[in-house]
Design a protein around this motif. Structure first.
Motif, PDB file in Angstrom:
ATOM      1  N   PRO A  36      35.595  38.828  54.090  1.00 53.95           N
ATOM      2  CA  PRO A  36      34.511  38.170  54.408  1.00 53.95           C
ATOM      3  C   PRO A  36      33.450  38.954  55.095  1.00 53.95           C
ATOM      4  O   PRO A  36      33.975  39.849  56.110  1.00 53.95           O
ATOM      5  CB  PRO A  36      35.198  37.025  55.361  1.00 53.95           C
ATOM      6  N   GLY A  37      32.107  38.615  54.688  1.00 57.18           N
ATOM      7  CA  GLY A  37      31.296  39.387  55.412  1.00 57.18           C
ATOM      8  C   GLY A  37      30.734  40.680  54.868  1.00 57.18           C
ATOM      9  O   GLY A  37      29.839  41.455  55.146  1.00 57.18           O
ATOM     10  N   GLU A  38      31.350  40.814  53.757  1.00 58.50           N
ATOM     11  CA  GLU A  38      31.306  42.271  53.088  1.00 58.50           C
ATOM     12  C   GLU A  38      30.706  42.210  51.774  1.00 58.50           C
ATOM     13  O   GLU A  38      31.038  41.219  51.046  1.00 58.50           O
ATOM     14  CB  GLU A  38      32.601  43.068  53.130  1.00 58.50           C
ATOM     15  N   LEU A  39      30.029  43.131  51.261  1.00 62.33           N
ATOM     16  CA  LEU A  39      29.464  43.185  50.028  1.00 62.33           C
ATOM     17  C   LEU A  39      30.073  44.317  49.181  1.00 62.33           C
ATOM     18  O   LEU A  39      30.254  45.360  50.048  1.00 62.33           O
ATOM     19  CB  LEU A  39      27.947  43.580  50.009  1.00 62.33           C
ATOM     20  N   SER A  40      30.393  44.107  48.017  1.00 57.02           N
ATOM     21  CA  SER A  40      31.006  45.145  47.223  1.00 57.02           C
ATOM     22  C   SER A  40      30.331  45.164  45.761  1.00 57.02           C
ATOM     23  O   SER A  40      29.114  44.554  45.743  1.00 57.02           O
ATOM     24  CB  SER A  40      32.308  44.401  46.853  1.00 57.02           C
ATOM     25  N   PHE A  41      30.622  46.023  44.954  1.00 57.60           N
ATOM     26  CA  PHE A  41      29.945  46.007  43.682  1.00 57.60           C
ATOM     27  C   PHE A  41      30.978  46.348  42.743  1.00 57.60           C
ATOM     28  O   PHE A  41      32.179  46.816  43.027  1.00 57.60           O
ATOM     29  CB  PHE A  41      29.247  47.214  43.662  1.00 57.60           C
ATOM     30  N   VAL A  42      30.483  46.099  41.235  1.00 56.79           N
ATOM     31  CA  VAL A  42      31.272  46.470  40.003  1.00 56.79           C
ATOM     32  C   VAL A  42      30.323  46.979  39.017  1.00 56.79           C
ATOM     33  O   VAL A  42      29.318  46.663  38.826  1.00 56.79           O
ATOM     34  CB  VAL A  42      31.778  45.123  39.451  1.00 56.79           C
ATOM     35  N   HIS A  43      30.437  48.239  38.953  1.00 54.32           N
ATOM     36  CA  HIS A  43      29.788  49.380  37.901  1.00 54.32           C
ATOM     37  C   HIS A  43      30.544  49.616  36.718  1.00 54.32           C
ATOM     38  O   HIS A  43      29.902  49.962  35.695  1.00 54.32           O
ATOM     39  CB  HIS A  43      29.248  50.298  38.653  1.00 54.32           C
ATOM     40  N   ASN A  44      31.864  49.512  36.584  1.00 52.91           N
ATOM     41  CA  ASN A  44      32.857  50.178  35.783  1.00 52.91           C
ATOM     42  C   ASN A  44      33.488  48.889  35.185  1.00 52.91           C
ATOM     43  O   ASN A  44      34.189  48.179  36.233  1.00 52.91           O
ATOM     44  CB  ASN A  44      33.524  51.090  36.359  1.00 52.91           C
ATOM     45  N   GLU A  45      33.691  48.913  33.892  1.00 54.50           N
ATOM     46  CA  GLU A  45      34.570  47.840  33.216  1.00 54.50           C
ATOM     47  C   GLU A  45      36.070  47.683  33.682  1.00 54.50           C
ATOM     48  O   GLU A  45      36.334  46.708  33.644  1.00 54.50           O
ATOM     49  CB  GLU A  45      34.433  47.980  31.734  1.00 54.50           C
ATOM     50  N   LYS A  46      36.566  48.481  34.135  1.00 54.93           N
ATOM     51  CA  LYS A  46      37.992  48.580  34.432  1.00 54.93           C
ATOM     52  C   LYS A  46      37.974  47.885  35.717  1.00 54.93           C
ATOM     53  O   LYS A  46      39.134  47.315  36.254  1.00 54.93           O
ATOM     54  CB  LYS A  46      38.777  49.819  34.761  1.00 54.93           C
ATOM     55  N   ALA A  50      39.070  42.718  38.707  1.00 57.47           N
ATOM     56  CA  ALA A  50      39.305  42.439  40.188  1.00 57.47           C
ATOM     57  C   ALA A  50      38.419  41.342  40.654  1.00 57.47           C
ATOM     58  O   ALA A  50      38.642  41.067  41.878  1.00 57.47           O
ATOM     59  CB  ALA A  50      39.198  43.874  40.854  1.00 57.47           C
ATOM     60  N   ILE A  51      37.417  40.989  39.979  1.00 58.46           N
ATOM     61  CA  ILE A  51      36.354  40.160  40.730  1.00 58.46           C
ATOM     62  C   ILE A  51      36.668  38.736  41.022  1.00 58.46           C
ATOM     63  O   ILE A  51      36.554  38.422  42.122  1.00 58.46           O
ATOM     64  CB  ILE A  51      35.307  40.096  39.635  1.00 58.46           C
ATOM     65  N   PRO A  52      37.662  38.269  40.464  1.00 61.68           N
ATOM     66  CA  PRO A  52      38.170  36.827  40.532  1.00 61.68           C
ATOM     67  C   PRO A  52      39.156  36.867  41.835  1.00 61.68           C
ATOM     68  O   PRO A  52      39.009  35.858  42.727  1.00 61.68           O
ATOM     69  CB  PRO A  52      38.720  36.361  39.351  1.00 61.68           C
ATOM     70  N   ASN A  53      39.734  37.863  42.099  1.00 62.59           N
ATOM     71  CA  ASN A  53      40.612  37.981  43.396  1.00 62.59           C
ATOM     72  C   ASN A  53      39.914  38.769  44.475  1.00 62.59           C
ATOM     73  O   ASN A  53      40.548  38.841  45.540  1.00 62.59           O
ATOM     74  CB  ASN A  53      41.821  38.838  43.077  1.00 62.59           C
TER      75      ASN A  53
END
Length: 82
Positions: A36-46, A50-53
């Motif tokens: 909570p309160g943190e920003l993350s990112f996804v740039h690689n398909e692998k 992990a996004i839903p969790n």
């Protein structure tokens, strides 16, 4: 990192916001470790699976990525944006 509203952050980094602009962001972390309160990112398909969790308050994703996770910041290059 100072605490920023997600809408303000989206404007500063020129990303399209999908979701609540009033979410507060006070830090950044990896998709698996973010909370909570943190920003993350996804740039690689692998890492898409992990996004839903993720417990991140928001995630920077490619403009064309389909996900139900909200809020999102859509970017042409999430790695560079992050």
């Amino acid at each position: 990192m100072p605490t920023l509203r997600l809408g303000e952050l989206a404007e500063r980094i020129a990303c399209k916001l999908v979701g609540d602009p009033n979410v507060l962001i006070s830090g950044v972390n990896t998709i698996d470790a973010a909370g909570p309160g943190e920003l993350s990112f996804v740039h690689n398909e692998k890492y898409i699976s992990a996004i839903p969790n993720s417990r991140a308050s928001a995630i920077v994703v490619p403009v064309d990525l389909e996900t139900e996770f909200r809020p999102l910041l859509r970017s042409a290059d999430p790695y560079v944006t992050f």
